[in-house]
Design an enzyme around this catalytic site. Structure first.
Site: not given
Ligand code: UD1
Length: 426
Positions: A22-23, A116, A121, A304, A396
């Site tokens: 998925k990711n 989710c 986030r 995850d 999902r």
């Molecule tokens: C991706 C994965 C998700 C996984 C996560 C962490 C996909 C589609 N989803 O989610 O399954 O759980 O990586 O391995 O690939 N953050 C900020 N600001 C930002 C972006 C992120 O503060 O602009 C914070 C988030 O709130 C969170 C942390 O960074 O606490 C990690 O988020 P991130 O690595 O961005 O996860 P996703 O890309 O949303």
């Protein structure tokens, strides 16, 4: 809405092949917009998140042809830069489209993304990255409007966000000049995105390390690409063997991508055997608790897989501590497991879990995708039946989990809604 009835006392046993990731698929689908030629993707999982992403691409004018796990995305016909509100609200990964839509049309208009409920986030790192590439961004009335011809820059991420790293990679592919992303996330799915982009002729290197460099070019070309296997879904079924005292082999996976999980399963007392592309997990007797596990960005233990490990530790001997460093409220499964007789306490980002001999069936709610999968695992191991409400959240990310569990000897009956038909899979 969909409720699942999971029959307990299961012992999962057998062989299943890993689904497509998925990711990895979600950013690759967003990347298809950068290529103004048809792109063929193989091993793309049929799950709600990819279906939603495809519908968003169609709403932008792309033509999508699908046959099982193979699909063709033709973005030659794409002609819109406004992302649909309702669909984007269902899918956090719609944010990836900001980089590729902006890069393709010089303009993008998107609502704040959904996904989710596992904490606050924010998308500040995505927007900061795009600003570094000289995009003008306005946030107004719940929407994000970006404009401008992108040009390369050095982007220093304050945190190695997976999504922000991918979004900036996508935006940089057709930007003028060179972009370097420092403190980039190192997840295997980022390497997969780089492999896809390079197959399309884009110039990207360094994925899998904290420094990624993209040399912008004016356009890419069509390709045929196979999405990598899903390490989280594979890991979930392996935990299924551990929690039910079973014997499960997952084939067509990358064992190295889940080595932190395999290490934990071995520490719990499981027999773990691997080949170059498969893993077998067996457990006889009661699992042992693990004193301390904390989630970290890759190569640390993946957030995850935290909920699934939580379920396993709930029936393991002794007291275990689990620390969630990545998302601030990713323990909603803890209260649901308590309904099933689990003993746990949550102190901020730490869960203290005292293993019980046996869980019992109950009515529980899947609050998020991986938390829902963890409840399925707990339910399979429990005494009696468990009803999981809002199980559509599990869909999902898991391709027909009920069929996979059925092939391994478990049983999940789906009820499409409270008055809907019941369909049993064994
Ligand atoms: C991706 C994965 C998700 C996984 C996560 C962490 C996909 C589609 N989803 O989610 O399954 O759980 O990586 O391995 O690939 N953050 C900020 N600001 C930002 C972006 C992120 O503060 O602009 C914070 C988030 O709130 C969170 C942390 O960074 O606490 C990690 O988020 P991130 O690595 O961005 O996860 P996703 O890309 O949303």
């Amino acid at each position: 809405m969909s409720n699942w009835l999971v029959h307990g006392n299961a012992v999962l046993s057998g062989t299943v092949s890993a689904q497509g990731s998925k990711n990895a698929a979600l950013p690759v689908l967003a990347a298809a917009l950068l290529v103004e030629e048809p792109v063929t993707l193989l091993n793309c999982p049929v799950i709600r998140d990819t279906e939603n992403m495809l519908r968003i691409l169609e709403s932008l004018g792309c033509t999508v042809t699908r046959e099982g796990n193979a699909l063709i995305v033709d973005s030659r016909t794409a002609d819109r830069f406004v992302l649909p509100t309702v669909l984007s609200g269902e899918l956090r990964s719609s944010i990836f489209l900001l980089g590729s839509v902006l890069s393709r049309f010089g303009e993008a208009d998107a609502p704040y993304p959904g996904g989710c409920e596992i904490g606050n986030r924010p998308i500040d790192l995505h927007l900061e990255g795009l600003r570094c590439l000289h995009a003008e961004i306005e946030e107004h009335g719940g929407r994000i409007r970006c404009k401008g011809a992108l040009s390369g820059a050095v982007v220093d991420l304050d945190y190695p966000s997976v999504g922000a790293t991918e979004n900036i990679m996508l935006a940089a592919c057709r930007a003028k000049g060179q972009t370097t992303i420092r403190n980039a996330a190192c997840e295997p799915e980022i390497v997969d995105l780089q492999n896809f982009l390079c197959a399309c002729g884009f110039r990207v290197r360094g994925a899998g390390t904290p420094s990624i460099t993209v040399d912008g070019i004016s356009h890419g070309h069509g390709t045929t690409y196979r999405i990598m296997p899903d390490r989280i879904a594979a890991g979930t079924y392996l935990v299924g063997a551990a929690i039910t005292g079973g014997d499960v082999t997952v084939t067509g996976m990358q064992p190295g991508a889940v080595d932190t999980l395999l290490y934990k399963l071995a520490a719990c007392g499981c027999d773990v055997a691997q080949t170059a592309d498969s893993v077998r997990v067996r457990r006889t007797g009661r699992a042992r608790g693990i004193a301390f596990t904390e989630t970290r960005p890759y190569p640390g233990f993946p957030t995850d897989l935290q909920p699934q490990l939580f379920s396993l530790l709930s029936v393991s001997d002794g007291t275990s501590a689990l620390i969630e460093n990545v998302f601030e409220s990713r323990f909603r499964h803890a209260q649901e497991l308590r309904r099933m007789g689990a003993k746990n306490r949550i102190l901020d980002r730490t869960a203290i879990i005292t293993g019980v001999e046996r869980l019992h069936g109950a009515q529980v709610t899947a609050h998020d995708l991986r938390g829902g999968a963890a409840l399925v695992l707990a339910a399979l191991a429990a005494e009696g039946d468990t009803e999981i409400l809002r199980a559509e959240r599990i869909e999902r990310g898991y391709e027909r989990m009920d069929s996979v569990i059925g092939r391994l000897g478990g049983s999940i009956a789906r009820k499409e809604n409270s008055i809907g038909k019941e369909e049993k899979t064994r």
